[in-house]
Each structure stands twice: as structure tokens, then as C-alpha cells.
Design an enzyme around this catalytic site. Structure first.
Site: not given
Ligand code: ZN
Length: 558
Positions: A256, A285, A303, A305, A307, A387, A433
């Protein structure tokens, strides 16, 4: 079960024994190691207890009485649990001369238990903390009828067969060395051809859906993670910083902040919005070695991912688009059933009441417009925003958390991102996200189990296997292989000096979608004969016919 174990291993100390999704377990502290081989005799003892038709008798005790009772029986774990309870009274259940701490309710008598089975034995730390003693856990399950139990055991057998770690090895999809108590060694968790297919599909579709594709760094100065707040609320999942020329750097646990810094690299106006950034971003992680599990829980993963930065009045449309997009992606991988959850504002939160209401309404409205049924999870939102979580149901009906769509009021504030509105004033954009597959590695693990390793043609590591019947057919086969390779088909040729029946069996076991058997007849007619992995013959075709047959199925992604 606890009573039976206690009779067979009198030195055992009882820890905890809750019911879980499809059964129960109990943790025991026992000097003798309890193994899988002990389960039949524990089951036998359980049957005796069941037949004795003993009552489960509920008693209420004061805390002090309960502590005295369990101290007297040497049950130190129970004493520890009771000491920490806030209530003044606790309940215990007696069954014959066996007693356990239990909130209840309980069956009336032991012979109410109609069908049960002990399943496995595992190690488990007291209270899940690796600094505590390792206890022995026995898993079991129980059902009201023998039929239901049998159905469940058959299901477990199928689950075992499909275990992605087992299939990964059998089909040579990845190399995984699992050692007890230490990190896993995992090489190429997704076979490169499959990874390329998934990534290309994902990148193309994101491009079509109006996303800009990003590639961001793997490290950032520690300061960045201070600013975003990750160092406060995410520290335990982050690795130790690394010093470079007197500066601390941190390997990224999330993508992010990089996407935000790209947003901030230009002055943004309302005309730029919505801005959609997408990245196949690999993050790192820290997961404790005890929770690592095949491809499902790893320490470095990619990910899918993205945004989305938008204005408040764009949020409805954007959420709707994301939802459509998510379902399209999941359906392409053969997932047709979902469980959807909408999580709302928790007790601790950032942002304004108004913002939360608008964002939650937008998520809610998008789900309703799509006619999707969902469950509300009140108070289960993240502190930074509401979410939607989408859990897919695989071909065995099991639930897997994959997609998430989250509104974030925190990062735009903390990293001070703005755009100039039509009113020439500065406004704070809304940040969404979203990840559709979640982690590519984990998603692939789920796919293996969902397809039981028999991937659809577009995802199969080897799409077609050419099997020459005799050596004199090999050259024709090699030319055919070259032709298919040039057309982008993943093809292999089995030139081993084996009988054709053996080669067919070998290709079938490796779950290759198609086999192409070549002998004198095919060579003289310049044709091929195709056999599916389920044994069905598609008949003779020309080589051009074969190509369009394969390409058609690949592009349909079916
Ligand atoms: Zn994010």
C-alpha cells in the site's frame, strides 16, 4: 474421550477440550507418548463408558471449591484456568468418578453418543504459545447417526487425497521440505508455466478494467512504516530492519505505501480520479514456524493487490466494478459458490461517523445491486474501514477466504494524500484496498485441492503428451512437438522404451489433459489420435485440427 484417556494413562493431566467445526479435540499432558496406534484402544474404552449409561451431572461450585477439587486431583491446568476466571462460581460435570470443568450444556447420559471416531494425534503447545509445554492433542468427531459419521469420514478421505502437499509431490508441482519445528523449504511454489498463465491473465484483465500496472520496490526506509502506522499495529509480522549506510530499511509486509507514494508523486485533480493501481506485489511477513502450512501459510507471497483512489461520490461505482471483477476472476478458476461477509465498524476506529456510514452503505448497496446474499459481521471491520470478504466454496464444499475489498480512512489521513476538487479546494480521496485471489501461492494451493490436481487445459503444466508407439515413430513425434511448441502449447514427448500401455498409464497418473498416440496409421495419414485423461477418445484429427481444438479450449479457459 478424556475419561477414557484418564483410565488408560492414569498419570495424564487434562488441559482443554473444546468442540471445533466438525468435531472436537482434547489436549493432554502425558509423559507417555500417545500415538495413532493407541486410538483403537481409547475408542474401545470410550465404548465401554458409553455402554455404562452414566449420567452427566452438573454441579455449581464456588471458585475456591473448584480449585480445591482439581488441586486434589492433580489437575494443575484446570486450576490455572479456574484461577483466571472472573466469575465467582464455575460449573463442573461429573460422570461416574470422572469430573471436568465445563460450562455446559451436556448430553444427559453417556449412551446419547451414537457414532464417533478418533482421527489423529498431534502436538500442541499449552495455550498455543511455543514457550509453554508441548501437550498431546487427540482429534475426534461425533455424529447423531452412523450414516452421517460414514459420510464425514469419506469426505475426510477425499480431503486427504487432495491435500495440496501430497498432490504437489505426486505431480511434481513444487518442492516442499517440511520439518517439524523449523521453517519450510519451499522452491518454486507455483510451477513457472502455471504462474505465467495466471499472471498474464490477471495483468491483461486488469489492463482492460482500467488499472495501471505497477512494480514497486521490496524495501523501504523504516520511517515509511512508522508514518503508515505499521510499526505500531503490524510489528509482530514484520522482519527486523536492515541497516544500509546508517539508514534502517525494512522489507515490505504490504504494498500500500508504495502505491500511495506513486499517487503523491504528482499533483492530482478530480479529473484524474478514479486512479486504479494494481500490482502482483511480493510481500514478506513473519509467520511463526508452527503455523506455516504448505502453500497455504508461507513467509513470502505474492498478493494480487490493487488500490483505488476515488472521490466520495465515486465509491459506489468503484465497489460495484470491483465486485463484478472479483466474481469474473473467481468464476474463471471454476469457483461458482461463495459466502460473502460485510464487516462493519468495530469499537476502536479511525475516520468520521459520516465516512463510515457512506462507505458501509456503498459496500452494502453494491452487494444488493448484484443480488448477492451476504452475512453481516457487526463490529468485525478493520479499525481503518469496513470491508467485504468473499470466501469461495471449492469442489468439496470447503470454504476458503480469498477476496477482500476494504475501504481505508487511515492511510489517506496519515500519509496526507489530496486531490484538487472542481471547487479548486484540496480533498482527501477515498482509498480502497482489494485483493481477489489474495496470495497467489495460497490460491494455487487451493486450486490444486479444488481440481484434485487435474487442472483445466489453460492451467495444466503440460497440456499434451505425445506418445510414440515404437521407436520408428519418434521422429514424426519430435516434429509434431516442434509444431505445437511454436504455437505456444506446453507439450512433452515420452520416448522411453516402454510399452504404449505403460506410457498411457504414466500420462494418466500425471493428470496431463491430453495424450496423443502416434503409430504407423497416424504417420501414413498425417493425423493424430487424441485421448483425454479420463480415457475418452476424441478420434482422429489433422494436425491443424488438433491445434485449433487445443487453442479453442485454452482461450475459453475451461
Ligand atoms: Zn493495501
Amino acid at each position: 474421550m478424556a475419561h477414557a484417556v484418564k483410565e488408560l494413562f492414569p498419570e495424564v493431566k487434562l488441559a482443554i477440550g473444546p468442540s471445533i467445526a466438525d468435531g472436537f479435540y482434547y489436549d493432554f499432558d502425558c509423559d507417555t507418548s500417545i500415538t495413532q496406534d493407541d486410538l483403537p484402544r481409547i475408542e474401545k474404552k470410550m465404548k465401554e463408558i458409553i455402554k455404562s449409561k452414566k449420567l452427566f451431572e452438573r454441579r455449581e461450585l464456588s471458585k475456591a471449591e473448584a480449585i480445591k477439587l482439581f488441586e486434589g486431583r492433580g489437575e494443575t491446568y484446570k486450576v490455572e484456568l479456574i484461577s483466571e476466571l472472573e466469575n465467582d462460581t464455575v460449573t463442573v460435570y461429573w460422570e461416574g468418578d470422572f469430573v471436568d470443568l465445563c460450562r455446559g450444556p451436556h448430553l444427559e447420559k453417556t449412551n446419547n453418543v451414537k457414532a464417533f471416531k478418533l482421527l489423529s494425534v498431534a502436538g500442541a503447545y499449552w495455550r498455543g504459545n511455543e514457550k509453554n509445554k508441548m501437550l498431546q492433542r487427540i482429534y475426534g468427531t461425533a455424529f447423531p447417526t452412523k450414516d452421517e459419521l460414514k459420510k464425514h469420514l469419506d469426505f475426510l478421505e477425499e480431503v486427504k487425497k487432495r491435500d495440496h502437499r501430497r498432490l504437489g509431490k505426486e505431480l511434481d508441482l513444487f518442492s516442499l521440505k517440511e520439518e517439524k519445528g523449523s521453517a519450510h523449504e519451499l522452491r518454486q511454489p507455483i510451477p513457472p508455466p502455471i504462474r505465467r498463465e495466471i499472471e498474464n491473465f490477471w495483468l491483461d484483465e486488469h489492463h482492460k478494467a482500467g488499472y495501471q500496472i505497477l512494480y514497486t520496490p521490496h524495501m523501504a526506509k523504516l520511517d515509511l512504516w512508522k508514518k503508515t502506522g505499521h510499526l505500531d499495529f503490524y510489528k509482530e509480522n514484520m522482519y527486523s530492519p536492515m541497516e544500509v549506510e546508517g539508514q534502517d530499511y525494512e522489507i515490505k509486509p504490504m504494498n500500500c505505501p508504495f502505491h500511495v507514494s506513486i499517487f503523491k508523486s504528482h499533483l492530482r485533480s478530480y479529473r484524474d480520479l478514479p486512479l486504479r493501481y494494481a500490482e502482483l506485489g511480493t510481500v514478506y511477513r513473519y509467520e511463526r514456524s508452527g503455523v506455516l502450512h504448505g502453500l497455504l501459510r508461507v513467509r513470502g507471497f505474492t498478493q494480487d493487490d490493487a488500490h483505488i483512489f476515488c472521490s466520495e461520490d465515486q465509491i459506489n461505482d468503484e465497489v460495484l466494478r470491483v465486485l463484478d471483477f472479483t466474481l469474473f476472476i473467481l468464476q474463471t478458476f471454476g469457483f461458482e459458490n461463495y459466502d460473502i461477509y460485510l464487516s462493519t465498524r468495530p469499537e476502536k476506529f479511525v475516520g468520521t461517523d459520516d465516512g463510515w456510514t457512506k462507505a458501509t452503505d456503498a459496500l452494502d448497496k453494491a452487494l444488493k445491486v448484484k443480488g448477492l446474499t451476504y452475512e453481516e459481521d457487526p463490529g468485525e471491520g478493520v479499525f481503518y474501514g469496513p470491508k467485504i470478504d468473499i470466501k469461495v466454496r471449492d469442489s468439496l464444499g470447503r470454504q476458503w477466504q480469498c477476496s477482500t475489498i476494504q475501504v481505508d480512512f487511515n492511510i489517506p489521513e496519515r500519509l496526507d494524500i489530496n486531490y484538487r476538487g472542481a471547487d479548486s479546494r484540496e480533498h482527501r480521496p477515498i482509498m480502497i484496498h482489494r485483493a481477489l485471489m489474495g496470495s497467489l501461492e495460497r490460491f494455487f494451493g487451493v486450486l490444486i485441492e479444488h481440481y484434485a490436481g487435474a487442472f483445466p487445459l489453460w492451467l495444466a503444466p503440460v497440456q499434451i503428451s505425445i506418445l510414440p508407439i515404437a521407436e520408428r515413430h519418434a521422429e514424426y513425434c519430435r516434429n509434431l512437438k516442434d509444431t505445437l511448441l511454436k504455437e505456444g502449447i506446453r507439450v512433452e514427448i515420452d520416448e522411453d522404451n516402454e510399452k504404449i500401455g505403460y506410457k498411457i498409464r504414466r500420462a494418466t497418473v500425471s493428470k496431463t489433459p491430453y495424450m496423443c498416440i502416434i503409430g504407423d496409421k497416424e504417420i501414413s495419414g498425417n493425423t493424430v489420435n487424441i485421448r483425454k485423461r479420463d480415457g475418452e477418445n476424441t478420434g482422429e484429427m489433422t494436425i491443424d485440427g488438433l491445434l485449433s481444438f487445443l487453442q479453442n479450449e485454452i482461450s475459453n479457459r475451461r
